[in-house]
Enzyme design. Sequence first.
Site, PDB file in Angstrom:
ATOM      1  N   ASP A  44       0.829  -1.210   0.000  1.00 46.77           N
ATOM      2  CA  ASP A  44       0.000   0.000   0.000  1.00 46.77           C
ATOM      3  C   ASP A  44       0.865   1.262   0.000  1.00 46.77           C
ATOM      4  O   ASP A  44       0.355   2.375  -0.070  1.00 46.77           O
ATOM      5  CB  ASP A  44      -1.033  -0.001   1.134  1.00 46.77           C
ATOM      6  N   SER A  45       2.187   1.080   0.033  1.00 41.09           N
ATOM      7  CA  SER A  45       3.117   2.209  -0.180  1.00 41.09           C
ATOM      8  C   SER A  45       2.856   2.849  -1.542  1.00 41.09           C
ATOM      9  O   SER A  45       3.263   3.986  -1.778  1.00 41.09           O
ATOM     10  CB  SER A  45       4.569   1.729  -0.094  1.00 41.09           C
ATOM     11  N   ASP A  83      -1.015  -6.470  -0.343  1.00 38.67           N
ATOM     12  CA  ASP A  83      -1.213  -5.747   0.916  1.00 38.67           C
ATOM     13  C   ASP A  83      -2.691  -5.441   1.108  1.00 38.67           C
ATOM     14  O   ASP A  83      -3.349  -4.936   0.199  1.00 38.67           O
ATOM     15  CB  ASP A  83      -0.458  -4.406   0.824  1.00 38.67           C
ATOM     16  N   LYS A 112      -1.161  -9.635   2.883  1.00 39.78           N
ATOM     17  CA  LYS A 112      -0.306  -9.190   3.998  1.00 39.78           C
ATOM     18  C   LYS A 112      -1.133  -8.262   4.872  1.00 39.78           C
ATOM     19  O   LYS A 112      -1.811  -7.377   4.353  1.00 39.78           O
ATOM     20  CB  LYS A 112       0.938  -8.461   3.478  1.00 39.78           C
ATOM     21  N   GLU A 114      -0.982  -5.914   8.615  1.00 38.54           N
ATOM     22  CA  GLU A 114      -0.104  -5.336   9.636  1.00 38.54           C
ATOM     23  C   GLU A 114      -0.640  -5.654  11.027  1.00 38.54           C
ATOM     24  O   GLU A 114      -1.837  -5.544  11.275  1.00 38.54           O
ATOM     25  CB  GLU A 114      -0.018  -3.808   9.460  1.00 38.54           C
ATOM     26  N   GLU A 181       9.458  -4.577  10.012  1.00 41.10           N
ATOM     27  CA  GLU A 181       9.895  -3.255   9.557  1.00 41.10           C
ATOM     28  C   GLU A 181      10.399  -2.401  10.709  1.00 41.10           C
ATOM     29  O   GLU A 181       9.808  -2.373  11.800  1.00 41.10           O
ATOM     30  CB  GLU A 181       8.709  -2.545   8.863  1.00 41.10           C
TER      31      GLU A 181
HETATM   32  O1  KIV Z   1       3.538  -1.131   1.600  1.00 42.37           O
HETATM   33  C1  KIV Z   1       4.694  -1.553   1.502  1.00 42.37           C
HETATM   34  O2  KIV Z   1       5.407  -1.332   0.506  1.00 42.37           O
HETATM   35  C2  KIV Z   1       5.212  -2.337   2.621  1.00 42.37           C
HETATM   36  C3  KIV Z   1       6.687  -2.458   2.713  1.00 42.37           C
HETATM   37  C4  KIV Z   1       7.225  -1.209   3.327  1.00 42.37           C
HETATM   38  C5  KIV Z   1       7.101  -3.672   3.445  1.00 42.37           C
HETATM   39  O3  KIV Z   1       4.471  -2.779   3.434  1.00 42.37           O
END
Ligand code: KIV
Length: 263
Positions: A44-45, A83, A112, A114, A181
């Site tokens: 989600d970056s 994500d 994924k 968090e 992280e």
């Molecule tokens: O969203 C993302 O790119 C991530 C990485 C920073 C691991 O979760």
Amino acid sequence: MSKKITISSIKKSKGVKPLVMITAYDALFAKLLSESADMILVGDSLNMSFAGKSDTISATLPQMIYHVNAVCAGAPNSFVVADMPFGTYINKEEALKNSIEMFQQTQADCVKIEGGADKADIVKHLTDNGIAVCGHIGLLPQSVRSEGGYKVKGKTPEEKHQLIEDAKAIEAAGAFCMVMEGVKAEIAKEITDAVTIPVIGIGAGVDVDGQVLVFSDMLGLFEEFTPKFVKKYLDGATLVKDAVKNYADEVASKAFPKEEHTY
Ligand code: KIV
């Protein structure tokens, strides 16, 4: 990668071979990056480096599904980690409904999410229902507003204890690997040693089971800020800007197009 890595080979790689994970958000880059990466994370970056927002919080499920589909199309032989965005796994039912949507609308290999021990019941509910889960512990970007910034973890004995509990809880809940992280390197090693599934670090030092970087950071394309843990393997921003300046100059001087570019 010519053949897609499997969850069982990812698990078996612990202590044998460091895993290479990199983010990608579109088919073009996914294809390029897939040649050397074991796993592609549609993080989600993308809400920051691709959509220009200041954090990841406003990423949505339809937005993530769109990008996961693009990545899967560009790198069909890559193991793709999707994500789950903020607010899509607030309880077991929501998490399963939204992860099923991700699985049904894309070819993602896992989701994924968090969180640590506090999310273990959600991880278990997903894995019990056929959704493979990659955990994400330590610094949690989706908590940036509630925590008042991005804070490196593992600085106190209490934080270290909590991180070990988090890692063990995620493993016990059925996750096959986890991202860790922003954790002090010596603590990251202890956490990695405390579980039997691979721990893929970002800003967690070298004593982990693999590394993940955001592609636009490591290619030097994202100029807004560079976290300490990022190594720029390319000065992408300068290369791109120079190339476009060159193009603009040649358009202005009519040096482009030449005869070989003309029908
Ligand atoms: O969203 C993302 O790119 C991530 C990485 C920073 C691991 O979760």
